[in-house]
Design a protein around this motif. Structure first.
Motif, PDB file in Angstrom:
ATOM      1  N   TYR A  62       0.828  -1.206   0.000  1.00  0.00           N
ATOM      2  CA  TYR A  62       0.000   0.000   0.000  1.00  0.00           C
ATOM      3  C   TYR A  62       0.860   1.253   0.000  1.00  0.00           C
ATOM      4  CZ  TYR A  62      -4.280  -2.623   1.126  1.00  0.00           C
ATOM      5  OH  TYR A  62      -5.345  -3.457   1.091  1.00  0.00           O
ATOM      6  N   ILE A  66       1.025   4.063  -2.941  1.00  0.00           N
ATOM      7  CA  ILE A  66       0.739   5.476  -2.683  1.00  0.00           C
ATOM      8  C   ILE A  66       1.914   6.337  -3.127  1.00  0.00           C
ATOM      9  CG2 ILE A  66       0.420   7.175  -0.830  1.00  0.00           C
ATOM     10  CD1 ILE A  66      -1.301   5.013   0.578  1.00  0.00           C
ATOM     11  N   CYS A  69       1.868   6.630  -6.886  1.00  0.00           N
ATOM     12  CA  CYS A  69       0.805   7.541  -7.317  1.00  0.00           C
ATOM     13  C   CYS A  69       1.206   8.993  -7.099  1.00  0.00           C
ATOM     14  CB  CYS A  69      -0.492   7.235  -6.572  1.00  0.00           C
ATOM     15  SG  CYS A  69      -1.252   5.680  -7.065  1.00  0.00           S
TER      16      CYS A  69
END
Length: 91
Positions: A62, A66, A69
């Motif tokens: 995760y 992130i 992104c």
């Protein structure tokens, strides 16, 4: 309950139809809501069955996702700023 959910997803009918045999009036809206809830139930079931080591690896994934992104968004903003600056003649 899980089997009923999977059966209703497979046959694309509501739980009311499976249990009672009655058709819902607004089927499209209820199916969209049901599918979203079903996906959340499946994801919750998947996460709850992970070991602690697998959960730690999932959290690392995760965080990496992130970060990627954020890097893409910053790169896009930089690229657009560079293109605008070049277009108006500052570079």
């Amino acid at each position: 309950m899980t089997r009923l959910l999977f059966m209703s997803e497979y046959f694309e009918v509501s739980l009311d139809y499976l249990m009672r045999g009655t058709e819902e009036e607004n089927k499209e809206e209820s199916m969209a809501k049901y599918k979203a809830k079903n996906m959340l139930l499946i994801w919750n079931n998947f996460v709850s069955n992970l070991s602690s080591k697998q959960r730690k690896l999932m959290m690392i994934l995760y965080v990496l996702l992130i970060c990627v992104c954020i890097a893409v968004v910053i790169g896009f903003i930089y690229g657009v700023g560079y293109a605008i600056g070049k277009f108006i003649g500052y570079l």
